[in-house]
Design a protein around this motif. Sequence first.
Motif, PDB file in Angstrom:
ATOM      1  N   GLU A 143       0.840  -1.205   0.000  1.00 48.32           N
ATOM      2  CA  GLU A 143       0.000   0.000   0.000  1.00 48.32           C
ATOM      3  C   GLU A 143       0.877   1.258   0.000  1.00 48.32           C
ATOM      4  OE1 GLU A 143      -3.334   0.238  -0.432  1.00 48.32           O
ATOM      5  OE2 GLU A 143      -2.538   2.236  -0.671  1.00 48.32           O
ATOM      6  N   PHE A 144       0.510   2.239  -0.817  1.00 43.00           N
ATOM      7  CA  PHE A 144       1.295   3.477  -0.880  1.00 43.00           C
ATOM      8  C   PHE A 144       0.557   4.690  -0.323  1.00 43.00           C
ATOM      9  CE2 PHE A 144       3.230   0.895  -4.338  1.00 43.00           C
ATOM     10  CZ  PHE A 144       4.516   0.813  -3.803  1.00 43.00           C
ATOM     11  N   LEU A 145      -0.616   4.481   0.305  1.00 45.51           N
ATOM     12  CA  LEU A 145      -1.331   5.648   0.826  1.00 45.51           C
ATOM     13  C   LEU A 145      -0.533   6.274   1.966  1.00 45.51           C
ATOM     14  CD1 LEU A 145      -2.705   5.196   3.885  1.00 45.51           C
ATOM     15  CD2 LEU A 145      -4.151   3.668   2.621  1.00 45.51           C
ATOM     16  N   GLU A 147      -0.970   8.658   5.540  1.00 44.27           N
ATOM     17  CA  GLU A 147      -2.005   9.036   6.492  1.00 44.27           C
ATOM     18  C   GLU A 147      -2.369  10.506   6.301  1.00 44.27           C
ATOM     19  OE1 GLU A 147      -1.373   7.785  10.550  1.00 44.27           O
ATOM     20  OE2 GLU A 147      -0.321   6.018   9.839  1.00 44.27           O
ATOM     21  N   LYS A 198       8.378  -1.645  -2.042  1.00 43.72           N
ATOM     22  CA  LYS A 198       7.680  -0.927  -0.970  1.00 43.72           C
ATOM     23  C   LYS A 198       8.689  -0.343   0.024  1.00 43.72           C
ATOM     24  CE  LYS A 198       4.932   0.535   2.093  1.00 43.72           C
ATOM     25  NZ  LYS A 198       3.984   1.635   1.995  1.00 43.72           N
ATOM     26  N   CYS A 254       5.843   4.201   9.621  1.00 40.53           N
ATOM     27  CA  CYS A 254       6.422   3.504   8.463  1.00 40.53           C
ATOM     28  C   CYS A 254       7.904   3.767   8.213  1.00 40.53           C
ATOM     29  CB  CYS A 254       5.641   3.867   7.210  1.00 40.53           C
ATOM     30  SG  CYS A 254       3.887   3.579   7.404  1.00 40.53           S
ATOM     31  N   LYS A 314       2.077  14.193  11.737  1.00 36.62           N
ATOM     32  CA  LYS A 314       1.802  15.106  10.631  1.00 36.62           C
ATOM     33  C   LYS A 314       0.383  15.612  10.816  1.00 36.62           C
ATOM     34  CE  LYS A 314       0.897  13.085   6.584  1.00 36.62           C
ATOM     35  NZ  LYS A 314       0.843  12.114   5.454  1.00 36.62           N
TER      36      LYS A 314
HETATM   37  C1  UGA Z   1       4.489   7.125   4.225  1.00 36.83           C
HETATM   38  C2  UGA Z   1       4.617   7.245   2.712  1.00 36.83           C
HETATM   39  O1  UGA Z   1       4.561   8.616   2.315  1.00 36.83           O
HETATM   40  C3  UGA Z   1       3.501   6.479   2.004  1.00 36.83           C
HETATM   41  O2  UGA Z   1       3.697   6.518   0.595  1.00 36.83           O
HETATM   42  C4  UGA Z   1       3.517   5.029   2.501  1.00 36.83           C
HETATM   43  O3  UGA Z   1       2.484   4.273   1.903  1.00 36.83           O
HETATM   44  C5  UGA Z   1       3.327   5.028   4.003  1.00 36.83           C
HETATM   45  O4  UGA Z   1       4.417   5.751   4.594  1.00 36.83           O
HETATM   46  C6  UGA Z   1       3.335   3.592   4.472  1.00 36.83           C
HETATM   47  O5  UGA Z   1       4.348   2.910   4.321  1.00 36.83           O
HETATM   48  O6  UGA Z   1       2.293   3.105   4.927  1.00 36.83           O
HETATM   49  P1  UGA Z   1       3.029   8.356   6.097  1.00 36.83           P
HETATM   50  O7  UGA Z   1       4.003   7.744   7.044  1.00 36.83           O
HETATM   51  O8  UGA Z   1       1.575   8.204   6.354  1.00 36.83           O
HETATM   52  O9  UGA Z   1       3.284   7.785   4.601  1.00 36.83           O
HETATM   53  O10 UGA Z   1       3.299   9.924   6.024  1.00 36.83           O
HETATM   54  P2  UGA Z   1       4.249  10.875   5.142  1.00 36.83           P
HETATM   55  O11 UGA Z   1       3.402  11.858   4.457  1.00 36.83           O
HETATM   56  O12 UGA Z   1       5.205  10.111   4.309  1.00 36.83           O
HETATM   57  O13 UGA Z   1       5.059  11.651   6.256  1.00 36.83           O
HETATM   58  C7  UGA Z   1       6.052  10.990   7.058  1.00 36.83           C
HETATM   59  C8  UGA Z   1       6.772  12.006   7.930  1.00 36.83           C
HETATM   60  O14 UGA Z   1       7.668  12.807   7.135  1.00 36.83           O
HETATM   61  C9  UGA Z   1       5.849  12.994   8.636  1.00 36.83           C
HETATM   62  O15 UGA Z   1       6.298  13.175   9.960  1.00 36.83           O
HETATM   63  C10 UGA Z   1       5.995  14.248   7.830  1.00 36.83           C
HETATM   64  O16 UGA Z   1       5.697  15.414   8.548  1.00 36.83           O
HETATM   65  C11 UGA Z   1       7.469  14.175   7.438  1.00 36.83           C
HETATM   66  N1  UGA Z   1       7.813  14.980   6.233  1.00 36.83           N
HETATM   67  C12 UGA Z   1       7.256  14.671   5.048  1.00 36.83           C
HETATM   68  C13 UGA Z   1       8.711  16.026   6.365  1.00 36.83           C
HETATM   69  O17 UGA Z   1       9.232  16.313   7.439  1.00 36.83           O
HETATM   70  N2  UGA Z   1       9.026  16.742   5.235  1.00 36.83           N
HETATM   71  C14 UGA Z   1       8.488  16.472   4.027  1.00 36.83           C
HETATM   72  O18 UGA Z   1       8.837  17.171   3.044  1.00 36.83           O
HETATM   73  C15 UGA Z   1       7.575  15.421   3.933  1.00 36.83           C
END
Ligand code: UGA
Length: 430
Positions: A143-145, A147, A198, A254, A314
């Motif tokens: 899954e690539f979604l 949160e 993944k 993740c 986040k």
């Molecule tokens: C991540 C991946 O983005 C999804 O594609 C993947 O499916 C998911 O893990 C998983 O394996 O289930 P997620 O952990 O829900 O998703 O959230 P992200 O949007 O990736 O954010 C992760 C962290 O990185 C957050 O703390 C966010 O604030 C931080 N972040 C993200 C930054 O500090 N800077 C950025 O530019 C982007």
Amino acid sequence: MAVIADRCPQVQVTVIDMNTDRIAAWNSNSLPVYEPGLAEVVQRARGRNLKFINQADGVQAIKEADAIFISVNTPTKTQGVGAGKASDLSYVESCARWIAQHAAGPKIIIEKSTMPVRTAERIKEILSQNNSTTRFDILSNPEFLAEGTAIRDLEKPERVLIGGESLEAVNALVDVYAQWVKPDLIITTGLWSAELSKLAANAFLAQRVSSINSLSALCEKTGAHVDEVAKVVGSDSRVGPKFLKASVGFGGSCFKKDILSLVYLCEFYSLPEVAHYWQQVIEINEWQKKRFAGKIIETVPAHGRVAILGLAFKKETNDFRESAAIDIVQYLLKAGLEVIAYDPKVKFGDFEKSLTTSGNLRSASTVSEALDGTNAVAILTEWEEFSSLDWKGFTSQLRNCSIIYDGRNITRMDETLAQKHNLRRIGVGN
Ligand code: UGA
């Protein structure tokens, strides 16, 4: 599963869980997960072709199913071989045993949980050892979604990945997704490529955040502004603009877990240089959190009070797993500071239970309450409520407060206001 049910009314989807409280919550109006748009999707499909049932009642559903998704958690192992890095597959293995025990007739078994590469081999072994008469085809469909944007990501995915050995089984799952996803966005690969892709996808994303966060420190030394640097670097289409937002550090269930799993795999296959390379993405993240907390501790007077805005990892989620807030709060408590925390969605009691350090910590139910009489403010989650804060309205509370530590670079401070009230804003990398 709710989105599959919503998009494919002809498919009967049954969600089975051993946790009876969770199943009760999924059947109620108060879902166990906060996710924009999720309640509406569940509402549409539940009772039609989407059912949530306890494991004790699930045997018939296993017997009748054509395909079974294994979607259990694969946390980092806390003991045994690979403790602290390798993924704990015990839930996956017990699921496979339970399925084998009750399955009759051919089944497609789909790995939906994030698994280390070659897990399918282990699942296959368990299934055939426990049920030699049933035909099982294993697929990997990670899954690539993300949160906070889960429903949007599922309804309009950038890609769907299906890995497998049996073309017939792969095509059966392609047909499900093809109900709402364009065929050219459905990538089919071998099993091992799907499993590894993944982990690789998350490692690349986390690497981008650690790359920009490492440069945020250099920006602070040199007067460069990290958001400007990110804009320039990201405007090269070979790099791209997303995931270059400097922050207090990435969190979530993740990134850390999956990179640790990747590191362990590299060590297991005797590739220490590759293991070290990816480990560094985590090291920079840990350092970034420590660096941020260090700046606060250096400036706030002994036993002073710090207001924390944001506990979630986040925005748009109530999830605080591996959130930067956990480490930052603990660093502050260890330094003897008083901490008052506010988050619009995270349950403070649950957050507090996840800490291993105790101290002078309490929660506030509004931003205003958190800021009242505090010496410093640390913004750790990019909730809209914080980016749109009108600081002018809080100047009386911020009387004793001179510094706003913006761990997400989301605040703007009016210069006249800042001077008049002796306020300072310190961001990440600027
Ligand atoms: C991540 C991946 O983005 C999804 O594609 C993947 O499916 C998911 O893990 C998983 O394996 O289930 P997620 O952990 O829900 O998703 O959230 P992200 O949007 O990736 O954010 C992760 C962290 O990185 C957050 O703390 C966010 O604030 C931080 N972040 C993200 C930054 O500090 N800077 C950025 O530019 C982007």
